[in-house]
Design a protein around this motif. Structure first.
Motif, PDB file in Angstrom:
ATOM      1  N   THR A 101     -16.304  97.901  70.888  1.00  0.00           N
ATOM      2  CA  THR A 101     -17.322  97.129  71.588  1.00  0.00           C
ATOM      3  C   THR A 101     -17.276  97.522  73.058  1.00  0.00           C
ATOM      4  N   GLY A 102     -18.391  98.035  73.566  1.00  0.00           N
ATOM      5  CA  GLY A 102     -18.437  98.532  74.931  1.00  0.00           C
ATOM      6  C   GLY A 102     -18.298 100.043  74.975  1.00  0.00           C
ATOM      7  N   GLY A 103     -18.790 100.648  76.062  1.00  0.00           N
ATOM      8  CA  GLY A 103     -18.675 102.086  76.220  1.00  0.00           C
ATOM      9  C   GLY A 103     -19.657 102.852  75.357  1.00  0.00           C
ATOM     10  N   SER A 104     -19.542 104.180  75.392  1.00  0.00           N
ATOM     11  CA  SER A 104     -20.414 105.025  74.573  1.00  0.00           C
ATOM     12  C   SER A 104     -19.644 106.247  74.105  1.00  0.00           C
ATOM     13  N   ALA A 105     -20.119 106.840  73.016  1.00  0.00           N
ATOM     14  CA  ALA A 105     -19.456 107.994  72.431  1.00  0.00           C
ATOM     15  C   ALA A 105     -19.423 109.179  73.395  1.00  0.00           C
ATOM     16  N   ALA A 106     -20.552 109.479  74.009  1.00  0.00           N
ATOM     17  CA  ALA A 106     -20.616 110.646  74.893  1.00  0.00           C
ATOM     18  C   ALA A 106     -19.724 110.469  76.117  1.00  0.00           C
ATOM     19  N   GLU A 107     -19.700 109.261  76.677  1.00  0.00           N
ATOM     20  CA  GLU A 107     -18.830 109.004  77.829  1.00  0.00           C
ATOM     21  C   GLU A 107     -17.370 109.229  77.453  1.00  0.00           C
ATOM     22  N   PHE A 108     -16.981 108.742  76.284  1.00  0.00           N
ATOM     23  CA  PHE A 108     -15.591 108.912  75.878  1.00  0.00           C
ATOM     24  C   PHE A 108     -15.250 110.380  75.676  1.00  0.00           C
ATOM     25  N   ARG A 109     -16.115 111.121  75.011  1.00  0.00           N
ATOM     26  CA  ARG A 109     -15.847 112.541  74.797  1.00  0.00           C
ATOM     27  C   ARG A 109     -15.694 113.271  76.128  1.00  0.00           C
ATOM     28  N   ARG A 110     -16.552 112.984  77.090  1.00  0.00           N
ATOM     29  CA  ARG A 110     -16.445 113.635  78.401  1.00  0.00           C
ATOM     30  C   ARG A 110     -15.096 113.347  79.035  1.00  0.00           C
ATOM     31  N   TRP A 111     -14.677 112.092  78.981  1.00  0.00           N
ATOM     32  CA  TRP A 111     -13.385 111.717  79.571  1.00  0.00           C
ATOM     33  C   TRP A 111     -12.243 112.417  78.843  1.00  0.00           C
ATOM     34  N   GLY A 193      -5.586 120.962  61.418  1.00  0.00           N
ATOM     35  CA  GLY A 193      -6.559 120.854  62.486  1.00  0.00           C
ATOM     36  C   GLY A 193      -7.044 119.434  62.659  1.00  0.00           C
ATOM     37  N   VAL A 194      -8.015 119.257  63.528  1.00  0.00           N
ATOM     38  CA  VAL A 194      -8.585 117.939  63.805  1.00  0.00           C
ATOM     39  C   VAL A 194     -10.104 118.025  63.731  1.00  0.00           C
ATOM     40  N   ARG A 195     -10.716 116.944  63.294  1.00  0.00           N
ATOM     41  CA  ARG A 195     -12.170 116.805  63.377  1.00  0.00           C
ATOM     42  C   ARG A 195     -12.465 115.336  63.694  1.00  0.00           C
ATOM     43  N   HIS A 196     -12.786 115.087  64.958  1.00  0.00           N
ATOM     44  CA  HIS A 196     -13.059 113.730  65.415  1.00  0.00           C
ATOM     45  C   HIS A 196     -14.549 113.607  65.718  1.00  0.00           C
ATOM     46  N   GLN A 197     -15.184 112.560  65.162  1.00  0.00           N
ATOM     47  CA  GLN A 197     -16.636 112.404  65.241  1.00  0.00           C
ATOM     48  C   GLN A 197     -16.980 110.981  65.694  1.00  0.00           C
ATOM     49  N   PHE A 198     -18.058 110.874  66.456  1.00  0.00           N
ATOM     50  CA  PHE A 198     -18.397 109.614  67.102  1.00  0.00           C
ATOM     51  C   PHE A 198     -19.906 109.383  67.050  1.00  0.00           C
ATOM     52  N   ARG A 199     -20.282 108.113  67.038  1.00  0.00           N
ATOM     53  CA  ARG A 199     -21.702 107.769  67.150  1.00  0.00           C
ATOM     54  C   ARG A 199     -21.819 106.435  67.869  1.00  0.00           C
ATOM     55  N   ASP A 200     -22.891 106.295  68.613  1.00  0.00           N
ATOM     56  CA  ASP A 200     -23.156 105.029  69.285  1.00  0.00           C
ATOM     57  C   ASP A 200     -23.636 103.998  68.276  1.00  0.00           C
ATOM     58  N   GLU A 201     -23.298 102.747  68.551  1.00  0.00           N
ATOM     59  CA  GLU A 201     -23.773 101.603  67.776  1.00  0.00           C
ATOM     60  C   GLU A 201     -24.314 100.578  68.761  1.00  0.00           C
ATOM     61  N   PRO A 202     -25.039  99.570  68.283  1.00  0.00           N
ATOM     62  CA  PRO A 202     -25.682  98.644  69.220  1.00  0.00           C
ATOM     63  C   PRO A 202     -24.738  98.021  70.247  1.00  0.00           C
ATOM     64  N   ALA A 203     -23.508  97.705  69.837  1.00  0.00           N
ATOM     65  CA  ALA A 203     -22.595  97.033  70.757  1.00  0.00           C
ATOM     66  C   ALA A 203     -21.595  97.980  71.405  1.00  0.00           C
ATOM     67  N   GLY A 204     -21.596  99.256  71.005  1.00  0.00           N
ATOM     68  CA  GLY A 204     -20.604 100.186  71.530  1.00  0.00           C
ATOM     69  C   GLY A 204     -20.652 101.503  70.777  1.00  0.00           C
TER      70      GLY A 204
END
Length: 245
Positions: A101-111, A193-204
């Motif tokens: 809850t909070g934040g966004s996927a793209a912001e987290f990936r950039r960080w 290896g790793v494969r980490h995937q993210f998507r935005d949702e209404p609350a975060g």
């Protein structure tokens, strides 16, 4: 990135766990990790212990950490290479999901991938007591020494986020924000290896996290690493959005 309040819950083995469960798992790892690296177990609140222990490991430096863990890493390389060879490229997936809850996927990936920020190395090491070394080579390859979730040994591996060769997990179109890479030993043997995937949702946003291990590993190591994975990413997410930088 400015400060944003976030909250994290995890789904591990199909069961939902709140943040307190992840913090409890993290807290239990300090004494074992401290004994492994030859440092005193940190005292104080969990946050104080987390960063004091990270700072103590960083103060040792990569060469001293390598020296202290040399015997384990050598044995870990042997085990990793053997299990990879016996697995013939087949993999077991250690997966979990985080709902934030909070934040966004793209912001987290950039960080997460911003190696230029001043706190990059400290945040990478502080995310888990079992993280001993994290550094990025000139070619962008990540060198890691850590104890994976259920392993008795610290292991050293290299992740190349520009190479997904050999990965058996698949990208999902409904998770458009991603990073993935193949993992290998120092000799170049592919071990996962790793494969980490993210998507935005209404609350975060939603994080679908995956680490690939050789098929020929005990199931407990795969299941316990789900907790390691959920814990480190929950911490990284909180670091990313609760601190300015």
């Amino acid at each position: 990135m400015g400060s944003t309040a976030v909250s994290v819950s995890a789904i591990i083995d199909g069961r939902r766990h709140n943040r307190d469960a992840l913090l409890a798992w993290e807290a239990r790892r300090f004494s074992r990790a401290a004994a492994k690296i030859g440092l005193p177990a940190p005292a104080g609140t969990l946050e104080q212990r987390r960063f004091a222990f990270a700072d103590a490991k960083l103060a040792l430096g990569p060469e001293e950490i390598g020296r202290r863990l040399a015997r384990e890493v050598k044995l870990g390389d042997l085990v990793a290479g053997t299990t990879a060879r016996l697995s013939h490229g087949r993999r077991n997936l250690s997966m979990c999901h985080l709902h934030i809850t909070g934040g966004s996927a793209a912001e987290f990936r950039r960080w997460m991938l911003d190696t230029t920020r001043a706190d990059f190395l400290r945040s990478m090491v502080a995310a888990s007591p079992d993280h001993f070394l994290f550094r990025v080579g000139a070619d962008g390859t990540q060198e890691v020494i850590e104890t994976t979730g259920g392993s008795p040994l610290a292991t050293r591996f290299f992740i190349d986020l520009a190479d997904t060769t050999g990965l058996t997990s698949v990208p999902h179109s409904d998770f458009p924000v991603r990073f993935a890479g193949a993992a290998s030993t120092a000799t170049g043997r592919a071990i996962g290896g790793v494969r980490h995937q993210f998507r935005d949702e209404p609350a975060g946003f939603h994080a679908s996290l995956c680490v690939e291990f050789p098929r020929f590993l005990p199931p407990r190591m795969i299941s316990q690493h789900r907790w390691h994975l959920a814990t480190e990413f929950a911490n990284w997410i909180e670091f990313a959005f609760s601190r300015s930088g």
